[in-house]
Design a protein around this motif. Structure first.
Motif, PDB file in Angstrom:
ATOM      1  N   GLU A   1       0.824  -1.218   0.000  1.00  0.00           N
ATOM      2  CA  GLU A   1       0.000   0.000   0.000  1.00  0.00           C
ATOM      3  C   GLU A   1       0.855   1.264   0.000  1.00  0.00           C
ATOM      4  O   GLU A   1       0.486   2.264  -0.625  1.00  0.00           O
ATOM      5  N   ARG A   2       2.000   1.211   0.659  1.00  0.00           N
ATOM      6  CA  ARG A   2       2.895   2.382   0.637  1.00  0.00           C
ATOM      7  C   ARG A   2       3.399   2.644  -0.783  1.00  0.00           C
ATOM      8  O   ARG A   2       3.492   3.790  -1.206  1.00  0.00           O
ATOM      9  N   PHE A   3       3.745   1.588  -1.501  1.00  0.00           N
ATOM     10  CA  PHE A   3       4.190   1.754  -2.891  1.00  0.00           C
ATOM     11  C   PHE A   3       3.066   2.328  -3.756  1.00  0.00           C
ATOM     12  O   PHE A   3       3.300   3.196  -4.592  1.00  0.00           O
ATOM     13  N   LEU A   4       1.854   1.831  -3.551  1.00  0.00           N
ATOM     14  CA  LEU A   4       0.717   2.332  -4.329  1.00  0.00           C
ATOM     15  C   LEU A   4       0.414   3.790  -3.993  1.00  0.00           C
ATOM     16  O   LEU A   4       0.083   4.581  -4.881  1.00  0.00           O
ATOM     17  N   ALA A   5       0.533   4.136  -2.730  1.00  0.00           N
ATOM     18  CA  ALA A   5       0.227   5.505  -2.285  1.00  0.00           C
ATOM     19  C   ALA A   5       1.159   6.536  -2.921  1.00  0.00           C
ATOM     20  O   ALA A   5       0.766   7.687  -3.104  1.00  0.00           O
ATOM     21  N   ILE A   6       2.365   6.128  -3.275  1.00  0.00           N
ATOM     22  CA  ILE A   6       3.287   7.080  -3.898  1.00  0.00           C
ATOM     23  C   ILE A   6       3.284   6.968  -5.422  1.00  0.00           C
ATOM     24  O   ILE A   6       4.129   7.556  -6.089  1.00  0.00           O
ATOM     25  N   GLY A   7       2.328   6.209  -5.959  1.00  0.00           N
ATOM     26  CA  GLY A   7       2.130   6.228  -7.403  1.00  0.00           C
ATOM     27  C   GLY A   7       2.420   4.968  -8.186  1.00  0.00           C
ATOM     28  O   GLY A   7       2.319   4.988  -9.416  1.00  0.00           O
ATOM     29  N   ALA A   8       2.770   3.882  -7.540  1.00  0.00           N
ATOM     30  CA  ALA A   8       3.025   2.651  -8.292  1.00  0.00           C
ATOM     31  C   ALA A   8       1.735   2.146  -8.935  1.00  0.00           C
ATOM     32  O   ALA A   8       0.661   2.228  -8.352  1.00  0.00           O
ATOM     33  N   ASP A   9       1.866   1.627 -10.146  1.00  0.00           N
ATOM     34  CA  ASP A   9       0.740   1.012 -10.849  1.00  0.00           C
ATOM     35  C   ASP A   9       0.743  -0.498 -10.674  1.00  0.00           C
ATOM     36  O   ASP A   9      -0.289  -1.141 -10.825  1.00  0.00           O
ATOM     37  N   GLY A  10       1.901  -1.041 -10.409  1.00  0.00           N
ATOM     38  CA  GLY A  10       2.036  -2.481 -10.290  1.00  0.00           C
ATOM     39  C   GLY A  10       2.832  -2.870  -9.062  1.00  0.00           C
ATOM     40  O   GLY A  10       3.741  -2.149  -8.635  1.00  0.00           O
ATOM     41  N   LEU A  11       2.466  -4.022  -8.506  1.00  0.00           N
ATOM     42  CA  LEU A  11       3.131  -4.556  -7.313  1.00  0.00           C
ATOM     43  C   LEU A  11       3.791  -5.885  -7.644  1.00  0.00           C
ATOM     44  O   LEU A  11       3.177  -6.736  -8.268  1.00  0.00           O
ATOM     45  N   LYS A  12       5.024  -6.046  -7.192  1.00  0.00           N
ATOM     46  CA  LYS A  12       5.671  -7.350  -7.273  1.00  0.00           C
ATOM     47  C   LYS A  12       5.347  -8.095  -5.985  1.00  0.00           C
ATOM     48  O   LYS A  12       5.499  -7.549  -4.898  1.00  0.00           O
ATOM     49  N   THR A  13       4.914  -9.317  -6.120  1.00  0.00           N
ATOM     50  CA  THR A  13       4.523 -10.102  -4.952  1.00  0.00           C
ATOM     51  C   THR A  13       5.727 -10.460  -4.090  1.00  0.00           C
ATOM     52  O   THR A  13       6.868 -10.474  -4.559  1.00  0.00           O
ATOM     53  N   ASP A  14       5.452 -10.789  -2.847  1.00  0.00           N
ATOM     54  CA  ASP A  14       6.474 -11.260  -1.896  1.00  0.00           C
ATOM     55  C   ASP A  14       6.708 -12.751  -2.153  1.00  0.00           C
ATOM     56  O   ASP A  14       6.373 -13.594  -1.339  1.00  0.00           O
ATOM     57  N   SER A  15       7.256 -13.062  -3.336  1.00  0.00           N
ATOM     58  CA  SER A  15       7.439 -14.462  -3.717  1.00  0.00           C
ATOM     59  C   SER A  15       8.734 -14.696  -4.489  1.00  0.00           C
ATOM     60  O   SER A  15       8.896 -15.742  -5.116  1.00  0.00           O
ATOM     61  N   PHE A  16       9.661 -13.759  -4.422  1.00  0.00           N
ATOM     62  CA  PHE A  16      10.916 -13.853  -5.166  1.00  0.00           C
ATOM     63  C   PHE A  16      11.616 -15.191  -4.912  1.00  0.00           C
ATOM     64  O   PHE A  16      12.152 -15.808  -5.816  1.00  0.00           O
ATOM     65  N   GLY A  17      11.608 -15.650  -3.672  1.00  0.00           N
ATOM     66  CA  GLY A  17      12.237 -16.926  -3.314  1.00  0.00           C
ATOM     67  C   GLY A  17      11.217 -18.006  -3.016  1.00  0.00           C
ATOM     68  O   GLY A  17      11.468 -18.908  -2.225  1.00  0.00           O
ATOM     69  N   GLY A  18      10.059 -17.949  -3.670  1.00  0.00           N
ATOM     70  CA  GLY A  18       8.947 -18.830  -3.331  1.00  0.00           C
ATOM     71  C   GLY A  18       8.823 -20.116  -4.110  1.00  0.00           C
ATOM     72  O   GLY A  18       7.823 -20.826  -3.981  1.00  0.00           O
ATOM     73  N   ALA A  19       9.815 -20.481  -4.902  1.00  0.00           N
ATOM     74  CA  ALA A  19       9.780 -21.774  -5.596  1.00  0.00           C
ATOM     75  C   ALA A  19      10.260 -22.856  -4.627  1.00  0.00           C
ATOM     76  O   ALA A  19      11.094 -22.599  -3.753  1.00  0.00           O
ATOM     77  N   SER A  20       9.750 -24.061  -4.794  1.00  0.00           N
ATOM     78  CA  SER A  20      10.061 -25.119  -3.812  1.00  0.00           C
ATOM     79  C   SER A  20      11.549 -25.436  -3.715  1.00  0.00           C
ATOM     80  O   SER A  20      12.036 -25.747  -2.632  1.00  0.00           O
ATOM     81  N   HIS A  21      12.302 -25.342  -4.819  1.00  0.00           N
ATOM     82  CA  HIS A  21      13.735 -25.642  -4.725  1.00  0.00           C
ATOM     83  C   HIS A  21      14.475 -24.589  -3.900  1.00  0.00           C
ATOM     84  O   HIS A  21      15.544 -24.869  -3.371  1.00  0.00           O
ATOM     85  N   ILE A  22      13.898 -23.410  -3.760  1.00  0.00           N
ATOM     86  CA  ILE A  22      14.486 -22.363  -2.925  1.00  0.00           C
ATOM     87  C   ILE A  22      13.980 -22.516  -1.488  1.00  0.00           C
ATOM     88  O   ILE A  22      14.743 -22.420  -0.526  1.00  0.00           O
ATOM     89  N   LEU A  23      12.691 -22.775  -1.345  1.00  0.00           N
ATOM     90  CA  LEU A  23      12.078 -22.928  -0.015  1.00  0.00           C
ATOM     91  C   LEU A  23      12.594 -24.160   0.739  1.00  0.00           C
ATOM     92  O   LEU A  23      12.477 -24.226   1.958  1.00  0.00           O
ATOM     93  N   ARG A  24      13.184 -25.108   0.020  1.00  0.00           N
ATOM     94  CA  ARG A  24      13.719 -26.323   0.653  1.00  0.00           C
ATOM     95  C   ARG A  24      14.730 -25.987   1.751  1.00  0.00           C
ATOM     96  O   ARG A  24      14.793 -26.646   2.784  1.00  0.00           O
ATOM     97  N   GLU A  25      15.485 -24.918   1.551  1.00  0.00           N
ATOM     98  CA  GLU A  25      16.487 -24.491   2.538  1.00  0.00           C
ATOM     99  C   GLU A  25      15.858 -24.250   3.912  1.00  0.00           C
ATOM    100  O   GLU A  25      16.496 -24.405   4.939  1.00  0.00           O
ATOM    101  N   PHE A  26      14.574 -23.898   3.919  1.00  0.00           N
ATOM    102  CA  PHE A  26      13.864 -23.578   5.158  1.00  0.00           C
ATOM    103  C   PHE A  26      12.873 -24.666   5.567  1.00  0.00           C
ATOM    104  O   PHE A  26      12.106 -24.492   6.501  1.00  0.00           O
ATOM    105  N   GLY A  27      12.873 -25.777   4.845  1.00  0.00           N
ATOM    106  CA  GLY A  27      11.924 -26.849   5.123  1.00  0.00           C
ATOM    107  C   GLY A  27      10.498 -26.503   4.720  1.00  0.00           C
ATOM    108  O   GLY A  27       9.547 -27.093   5.212  1.00  0.00           O
TER     109      GLY A  27
END
Length: 188
Positions: A58-84
């Motif tokens: 919401e802070r990004f949108l409030a200052i004018g962003a049209d698009g949001l990148k999700t909080d999923s940059f490291g969300g593939a299972s081969h990356i998440l494996r490090e954390f179980g």
């Protein structure tokens, strides 16, 4: 028929949010309480502190962003494996898109749609170096992409990949995920 985001791009330049990862890391969050002991895994915040992620969007949108990148940059299972957390790739992808979508909905206005881009990062393993096989990476990215699409992402953003086989694998996984959900590239 082109997707809503492609249609909007024919009319104007779209501004994406800032650096999601560094914005999260700049927040005063506790490794044990907020990250559930999974240090450097911001995707876990989608379960423990989704309101923090939504407020950041919401802070990004409030200052004018049209698009949001999700909080999923490291969300593939081969990356998440490090954390179980490898079995939660779909769930975390879906939740990442839902949280971003909720923020975007608050800022939508006639003639000014807001977009959610499902972020898919490179991870820490490369096919070219033999650190991971094609099929494992394909399945990993496909599950992440399926979750992001299910959560309402308008587009999928394959970010900062440097290995051409990794890029090819990620693109193919997205196409398979769309096919699995009876969608086409025009749908996202």
């Amino acid at each position: 028929m082109p997707s809503r985001i492609l249609e909007e791009l024919t009319r104007r330049v779209l501004v994406l949010d800032g650096a999601m990862g560094s914005a999260i890391h700049a927040m005063d969050l506790d490794v044990d309480r907020d990250y559930c002991g999974c240090e450097n895994c911001p995707e876990v915040l989608l379960g423990s502190r989704p309101e923090v992620i939504q407020q950041l969007h919401e802070r990004f949108l409030a200052i004018g962003a049209d698009g949001l990148k999700t909080d999923s940059f490291g969300g593939a299972s081969h990356i998440l494996r490090e954390f179980g957390l490898q079995d939660r790739a779909f769930e975390l992808g879906r939740r990442a898109a839902e949280v971003a979508r909720a923020a975007a909905a608050k800022f939508e206005a006639p003639g000014r749609p807001r977009f959610v881009l499902g972020s898919m990062g490179p991870g820490t393993k490369l096919i070219t170096l033999g650190q991971i096989g094609w099929e494992e990476m394909l399945a990993s990215y496909r599950e992440q992409a399926r979750g992001l699409v299910a959560g309402g992402a308008d587009a999928l953003l394959i970010e900062t990949c440097q290995d051409l086989l990794q890029v090819k694998c990620a693109v193919n996984s997205v196409l398979e995920a769309l096919d699995d959900q009876k969608k086409t590239t025009d749908d996202v």
